[in-house]
Design an enzyme around this catalytic site. Sequence first.
Site, PDB file in Angstrom:
ATOM      1  N   ALA A 269       0.864  -1.438  -0.093  1.00 19.61           N
ATOM      2  CA  ALA A 269      -0.029  -0.018   0.049  1.00 19.61           C
ATOM      3  C   ALA A 269       0.910   1.224  -0.093  1.00 19.61           C
ATOM      4  O   ALA A 269       1.910   1.396   0.477  1.00 19.61           O
ATOM      5  CB  ALA A 269      -0.969   0.036   1.166  1.00 19.61           C
ATOM      6  N   PRO A 270       0.528   2.240  -0.676  1.00 18.05           N
ATOM      7  CA  PRO A 270      -0.924   2.475  -1.457  1.00 18.05           C
ATOM      8  C   PRO A 270      -0.888   1.814  -2.909  1.00 18.05           C
ATOM      9  O   PRO A 270      -1.766   2.248  -3.687  1.00 18.05           O
ATOM     10  CB  PRO A 270      -1.094   3.925  -1.304  1.00 18.05           C
ATOM     11  N   GLY A 271       0.313   1.216  -3.410  1.00 15.43           N
ATOM     12  CA  GLY A 271       0.160   0.728  -4.495  1.00 15.43           C
ATOM     13  C   GLY A 271       1.209   1.137  -5.780  1.00 15.43           C
ATOM     14  O   GLY A 271       1.035   0.503  -6.853  1.00 15.43           O
ATOM     15  N   GLY A 272       1.970   2.191  -5.431  1.00 14.18           N
ATOM     16  CA  GLY A 272       2.668   2.923  -6.461  1.00 14.18           C
ATOM     17  C   GLY A 272       3.549   1.927  -7.260  1.00 14.18           C
ATOM     18  O   GLY A 272       4.022   1.885  -8.336  1.00 14.18           O
ATOM     19  N   LYS A 273       4.519   1.369  -6.396  1.00 16.30           N
ATOM     20  CA  LYS A 273       5.250   0.307  -6.731  1.00 16.30           C
ATOM     21  C   LYS A 273       4.719  -1.062  -7.445  1.00 16.30           C
ATOM     22  O   LYS A 273       4.940  -1.668  -8.250  1.00 16.30           O
ATOM     23  CB  LYS A 273       6.413  -0.248  -5.514  1.00 16.30           C
ATOM     24  N   ASP A 291      -0.453  -6.324   2.167  1.00 17.41           N
ATOM     25  CA  ASP A 291      -0.334  -5.244   3.183  1.00 17.41           C
ATOM     26  C   ASP A 291      -0.986  -5.492   4.541  1.00 17.41           C
ATOM     27  O   ASP A 291      -1.990  -6.026   4.651  1.00 17.41           O
ATOM     28  CB  ASP A 291      -0.698  -3.627   2.811  1.00 17.41           C
ATOM     29  N   ASP A 336       9.531  -3.439   0.246  1.00 16.60           N
ATOM     30  CA  ASP A 336       9.760  -2.004   0.564  1.00 16.60           C
ATOM     31  C   ASP A 336       9.187  -1.796   2.000  1.00 16.60           C
ATOM     32  O   ASP A 336       8.273  -1.417   2.370  1.00 16.60           O
ATOM     33  CB  ASP A 336       8.921  -1.171  -0.492  1.00 16.60           C
ATOM     34  N   CYS A 389      12.726   4.099   2.334  1.00 16.20           N
ATOM     35  CA  CYS A 389      12.910   5.741   1.800  1.00 16.20           C
ATOM     36  C   CYS A 389      13.590   6.473   3.018  1.00 16.20           C
ATOM     37  O   CYS A 389      12.830   7.308   3.663  1.00 16.20           O
ATOM     38  CB  CYS A 389      11.605   6.280   1.607  1.00 16.20           C
TER      39      CYS A 389
END
Length: 452
Positions: A269-273, A291, A336, A389
């Site tokens: 989440a939220p799903g960009g990758k 998630d 991630d 990150c």
Amino acid sequence: MSAPDLKRSNPRQSACSVLLRIQREGCYADQLMDRELESGGLTGPDRGLFAELVFGALRRQGTLDHILSSLLTQPLSRLEPQALILLRVGLYQLVYLDRIPESAAVNESVNLAKKTLPRASGLVNAVLRNYLRRGDDIPFPDPLAMPAESIAARHSHPLWLVRQWIDQLGVEEAEALAEASSRQAPLALRANTLAISRDDLLVKFSTNGIQATPCRFSPHGILVEGRHQITSLPGFHEGLFAVQDEASQMAGLLLDPRPGERILDACAAPGGKATHLAQLMNDRGELLAMDVSGVKLPLIQESAHRLGISIIRTRRADLLNSAAFPVDSFDRVLLDAPCSGLGVIRRNPEAKWRLRPEDLTRLAETQRRMFANAVRMLKPGGRLVYSTCSTSREENEAVLHAFLSRQDGVILEDLNQVYPCWSELFTREGMLRSWPHCHGMDGFFAARLIKR
């Protein structure tokens, strides 16, 4: 007067209300701002000023508080929270917004204080006018005698974080990072190559009067100049792009998923990758987006639907549960990991005032446990990318080396040898380390491993 009692009729009042809720309740700035903007009370330029005041006051809070401490006879901790917010917002306009006349910044701040906290109006007036008289004489720590304190005060970061950066990078580079991390982050998009090429998307933007340039490293990334409402950009509703920083795009590119493979995005989440991985797979194969937050899973499906992606399945599961999946289940795994977010404080500036050094230690322990379970689910010969990150060694290299020291069934790949064209992003050990001040993208870490 509590935050919910405030009637938000102008951008300054709206900004103060949001900032007060962030301070009192630990809310996320972007979520509160979205709700405020969706209410429809702010229109036109007021929407931009509202966003500038919220994010600006958060990014520069440390510097603003340093100045206020020089102008006040009492400690900031003794001020009412709402009075402190009024002072920060007013002072931010005087220090950082040249387009707002000084008289307007002071008068609007005093009028707002009279409306929302009358007993503080005299204080607001006196402090802001005192700054106009004394602003050029405000003392800051000596950069030679007290480098960490100087950087923290001038570039608005917690002192513990600046000291950590100095330990990692040295004083000169730490200051460059601090300066870059207190500025507004660029708007980065990822072209959805299932629907359009990056070059064609750039042409589409240019035709609509929007300036955009290709990212330096990601073949799918573009940087858009200026401020824009994302849903109003050309091609959004047609699914031609997704919002994703270039550093985040690198994680998917390093995992290098192939069409037809079985892929796990372990903290999706939220799903960009996840949508990027599906794009790299040409929407063929199986991609499980997992998630621990069931509330966020619909966001992944919404993004996938808008982008025309069909191979993503979502599942609520906790990677800390070693029985979440059987062993040897996936060709590739992206972990991630949940982290401090120190590499994205340009985008989430409230986080730097909320975090403490002990939070990094707690997160690193969680990351180590997740690492072990993610590797367990990887097929022999499969690849795993571990990414965060965060700029912290404790959450990155230390987690990786601690895991490798206990496991002989996993090999760390040297990314310098695999991707020599991106060597500028890699450490000597062959791990990705991107920095806002060096690469113009978020602070990011990634390492790729192979299971024997």
